[in-house]
Design an enzyme around this catalytic site. Sequence first.
Site, PDB file in Angstrom:
ATOM      1  N   GLU A  37      -7.872  -4.768  -0.210  1.00  0.00           N
ATOM      2  CA  GLU A  37      -8.452  -5.475  -1.361  1.00  0.00           C
ATOM      3  C   GLU A  37      -8.563  -6.987  -1.124  1.00  0.00           C
ATOM      4  O   GLU A  37      -9.458  -7.634  -1.639  1.00  0.00           O
ATOM      5  CB  GLU A  37      -7.615  -5.232  -2.629  1.00  0.00           C
ATOM      6  CG  GLU A  37      -7.379  -3.789  -2.975  1.00  0.00           C
ATOM      7  CD  GLU A  37      -8.609  -3.096  -3.521  1.00  0.00           C
ATOM      8  OE1 GLU A  37      -9.716  -3.653  -3.402  1.00  0.00           O
ATOM      9  OE2 GLU A  37      -8.464  -1.986  -4.042  1.00  0.00           O
TER      10      GLU A  37
ATOM     11  N   HIS B 146       0.858  -1.192   0.000  1.00  0.00           N
ATOM     12  CA  HIS B 146       0.000   0.000   0.000  1.00  0.00           C
ATOM     13  C   HIS B 146       0.894   1.242   0.000  1.00  0.00           C
ATOM     14  O   HIS B 146       1.951   1.251   0.625  1.00  0.00           O
ATOM     15  CB  HIS B 146      -0.908   0.013   1.243  1.00  0.00           C
ATOM     16  CG  HIS B 146      -2.046   0.973   1.134  1.00  0.00           C
ATOM     17  ND1 HIS B 146      -1.930   2.299   1.462  1.00  0.00           N
ATOM     18  CD2 HIS B 146      -3.326   0.788   0.709  1.00  0.00           C
ATOM     19  CE1 HIS B 146      -3.095   2.893   1.258  1.00  0.00           C
ATOM     20  NE2 HIS B 146      -3.949   2.005   0.796  1.00  0.00           N
TER      21      HIS B 146
HETATM   22  C1  LIG Z   1      -0.428  -0.756  -3.856  1.00  0.00           C
HETATM   23  C2  LIG Z   1       0.904  -0.517  -4.550  1.00  0.00           C
HETATM   24  C3  LIG Z   1       0.628   0.092  -5.946  1.00  0.00           C
HETATM   25  C4  LIG Z   1       1.737   0.445  -3.719  1.00  0.00           C
HETATM   26  O1  LIG Z   1       2.934   0.575  -4.348  1.00  0.00           O
HETATM   27  P1  LIG Z   1       4.092   1.552  -3.894  1.00  0.00           P
HETATM   28  O2  LIG Z   1       3.958   2.018  -2.522  1.00  0.00           O
HETATM   29  O3  LIG Z   1       4.180   2.594  -4.930  1.00  0.00           O
HETATM   30  O4  LIG Z   1       5.322   0.597  -3.891  1.00  0.00           O
HETATM   31  P2  LIG Z   1       6.312   0.443  -5.063  1.00  0.00           P
HETATM   32  O5  LIG Z   1       5.547   0.281  -6.345  1.00  0.00           O
HETATM   33  O6  LIG Z   1       7.276   1.567  -4.983  1.00  0.00           O
HETATM   34  O7  LIG Z   1       7.015  -0.937  -4.716  1.00  0.00           O
HETATM   35  C5  LIG Z   1       8.097  -1.056  -3.805  1.00  0.00           C
HETATM   36  C6  LIG Z   1       8.736  -2.428  -4.008  1.00  0.00           C
HETATM   37  O8  LIG Z   1       7.850  -3.429  -3.523  1.00  0.00           O
HETATM   38  C7  LIG Z   1       7.454  -4.299  -4.569  1.00  0.00           C
HETATM   39  N1  LIG Z   1       6.029  -4.557  -4.414  1.00  0.00           N
HETATM   40  C8  LIG Z   1       5.082  -3.672  -4.014  1.00  0.00           C
HETATM   41  N2  LIG Z   1       3.895  -4.288  -3.936  1.00  0.00           N
HETATM   42  C9  LIG Z   1       4.113  -5.582  -4.288  1.00  0.00           C
HETATM   43  C10 LIG Z   1       3.258  -6.691  -4.407  1.00  0.00           C
HETATM   44  N3  LIG Z   1       1.957  -6.602  -4.137  1.00  0.00           N
HETATM   45  N4  LIG Z   1       3.789  -7.863  -4.788  1.00  0.00           N
HETATM   46  C11 LIG Z   1       5.101  -7.972  -5.055  1.00  0.00           C
HETATM   47  N5  LIG Z   1       5.965  -6.927  -4.949  1.00  0.00           N
HETATM   48  C12 LIG Z   1       5.472  -5.751  -4.584  1.00  0.00           C
HETATM   49  C13 LIG Z   1       7.738  -3.547  -5.855  1.00  0.00           C
HETATM   50  O9  LIG Z   1       7.961  -4.446  -6.914  1.00  0.00           O
HETATM   51  C14 LIG Z   1       8.969  -2.791  -5.469  1.00  0.00           C
HETATM   52  O10 LIG Z   1      10.064  -3.670  -5.506  1.00  0.00           O
HETATM   53  P3  LIG Z   1      11.505  -3.175  -6.004  1.00  0.00           P
HETATM   54  O11 LIG Z   1      11.830  -2.001  -5.135  1.00  0.00           O
HETATM   55  O12 LIG Z   1      12.355  -4.359  -5.819  1.00  0.00           O
HETATM   56  O13 LIG Z   1      11.302  -2.750  -7.430  1.00  0.00           O
HETATM   57  C15 LIG Z   1       1.663  -1.864  -4.697  1.00  0.00           C
HETATM   58  O14 LIG Z   1       1.968  -2.376  -3.433  1.00  0.00           O
HETATM   59  C16 LIG Z   1       0.909  -2.882  -5.539  1.00  0.00           C
HETATM   60  O15 LIG Z   1       0.990  -2.836  -6.761  1.00  0.00           O
HETATM   61  N6  LIG Z   1       0.177  -3.829  -4.873  1.00  0.00           N
HETATM   62  C17 LIG Z   1      -0.578  -4.817  -5.590  1.00  0.00           C
HETATM   63  C18 LIG Z   1      -1.895  -4.267  -6.108  1.00  0.00           C
HETATM   64  C19 LIG Z   1      -2.895  -4.020  -5.010  1.00  0.00           C
HETATM   65  O16 LIG Z   1      -3.109  -4.844  -4.135  1.00  0.00           O
HETATM   66  N7  LIG Z   1      -3.553  -2.864  -5.086  1.00  0.00           N
HETATM   67  C20 LIG Z   1      -4.553  -2.457  -4.127  1.00  0.00           C
HETATM   68  C21 LIG Z   1      -4.020  -1.391  -3.216  1.00  0.00           C
HETATM   69  S1  LIG Z   1      -5.174  -0.948  -1.965  1.00  0.00           S
END
Ligand SMILES: CC(C)(COP(=O)(O)OP(=O)(O)OC[C@H]1O[C@@H](n2cnc3c(N)ncnc32)[C@H](O)[C@@H]1OP(=O)(O)O)[C@@H](O)C(=O)NCCC(=O)NCCS
Length: 415
Positions: free
Chosen positions: A355, A297
Site C-alpha cells: 500500500e 502484513h
Molecule cells: C496489515 C495488518 C492488518 C496485518 O496485521 P496482523 O498480521 O493481523 O498483525 P496484528 O494485527 O496481529 O499485529 C501484531 C502486532 O503488530 C502491531 N502492528 C501491526 N501492524 C502495525 C502497524 N502498521 N503499525 C503499528 N503497529 C502495528 C500490532 O499493534 C500488534 O502489536 P501488539 O502485539 O503489541 O498488540 C496490520 O499490519 C496493519 O493494520 N497494518 C496497517 C494497515 C495497512 O497497511 N494495511 C494494508 C495491508 S496490505
Amino acid sequence: MNTMNNGLEGIVAAETTLSMVDGTRGELVIAGFPVAELALNATFEETVWLLWYGALPAAGELETFRADLAARRSLAPAALELLRAAAAARIDAMDALRIAAGTVSLRAAASASRAGGDAGLRTGIAGSALPARPVAASTMLAPATPQPSNPAAPHDGDDARNLVAVFPTIVAAYWRLLHGQEPLEPRPELGHAANYLYMLTGQTPDADRVRGLETYLNTVVDHGLNASTFTARVITSTGSDFVSAIVGAIGALKGPLHGGAPGPALDMVFEIGDASRAEELLRRKIESGERLMGFGHRVYKVRDPRADVLNVAAERMFARSGDRKLYELARVVEATAVRLLAVYKPGRNLQTNVEFYTALLLHGLGLDVPLFTPTFAVSRVAGWLAHCFEQRKANRIIRPQSVYIGPQPRGWRAA
Ligand SMILES: CC(C)(COP(=O)(O)OP(=O)(O)OC[C@H]1O[C@@H](n2cnc3c(N)ncnc32)[C@H](O)[C@@H]1OP(=O)(O)O)[C@@H](O)C(=O)NCCC(=O)NCCS
C-alpha cells in the site's frame, strides 16, 4: 471431529497455477515469473494473456488480443445511464463500478442473439474452460457459429474479455461524471493502460506514465486466494456466470479490510510534510497505539515484494516527472517507520507493504485517492477471471460447514 478455522486461516482451498505467495521469503511469483521481472517489463495485455493462457503471447497473438480488448471498451448505453444516476447520488466509485459491471451481461446476451454476426464479440466464446484464443485477423472475417463446448457456461470467454476491457471505461466515465465532465470515448489505438489514463484526464499520457501504470497493474493482478478472489471462485463454483462472480468480487474488494487503504498511507506522508518531522510524528503515532498505514502484513513477515517493484516504478517515474521531493520524503518516512516499528514492536517483523508505494505511485500518476481502489480493481479483475477459468476447469462446489451454537431444538408455542 471437524476443526474450526475462523476466517479459514491456514486452510488450503484450491490448487492454482496463477500465483505463488511466500510470506516467509518475501516472494511473489506470477504464472512462473518473479513479480519484479513480469511487472516491470510486460504490458498489461501480456500479463492478462499469461494468466489466462499460461504462457506469454506470440507477437501476432498479442496484437490480435490487444485489438479485441480495445474493440470491447465502449460502455453500453444502460451502463452510462446508471453511472449518471450514480454520479447524481455521489456514491462511492466502487459502488458505481459494481453497478455498471453488471451490465456486461447485456453484451453477452446481445452477442448470443447475434451469433454469427459480430466477429469481435465472437472471438472469446469459451471452450471447456479457457476463453478461446483470439482468431487471427483473416479468420475473423469468416462467418462461424460459436460452438461452446461447455453449454453450461457459453459466455465465459466473452464475459471475461468484456469485463477486463470495460472496467477502465466505467471507472474513468464515473470519475468524469462525478466532476461534471462528460465521459470520453475510448481510443482503440492506445493500449489498455494508456487508454485508461487518457479517459481519466483527456490527455494522451507520456511513455513514463504508461510504464508506471502498467507496472502497477501487473504487480497487483493476482495474489493467491485473497478474499475477493475467493469470492469469485465461490460464485463460479456454483455454476454461476462470470459477470456474477466479478460483481461479487468487487463487493469483497470494496471492504476496508481488503481493498486496502493506500489513501491513509499517503495522508501520513503529507501529514509529516518534512523529513525533519518524521521521527517525532511517527513515534507519537506508535506510542498512542495508532497503526502506521502501509506497514505490516498478514502473510508477509519480510518486506512485501510488491513494495520493491512499486518503489522502482515510483523512483523511475518521479526521476523524470512529478514531485521528486515527495518521493524523497516518502523514502525517509519509510526508513524511519521500519526502524521505529522494530524498536516498539520487536519480533513482529513489521515491514513496508504494497500500500505504501501504491499510494506514492498512483499519486505520482495524477490519480486522486478515491480512484486508488477502483484502479486496483481495473487490474485485479483479470486475476479474478483467471481464477474463474481455473475453478471451471476443476470444479467442486465450495461449501464449508458451520458449527451450530444456537438454542437446542425447542417446541413452537403460539404467542
Ligand atoms: C496489515 C495488518 C492488518 C496485518 O496485521 P496482523 O498480521 O493481523 O498483525 P496484528 O494485527 O496481529 O499485529 C501484531 C502486532 O503488530 C502491531 N502492528 C501491526 N501492524 C502495525 C502497524 N502498521 N503499525 C503499528 N503497529 C502495528 C500490532 O499493534 C500488534 O502489536 P501488539 O502485539 O503489541 O498488540 C496490520 O499490519 C496493519 O493494520 N497494518 C496497517 C494497515 C495497512 O497497511 N494495511 C494494508 C495491508 S496490505
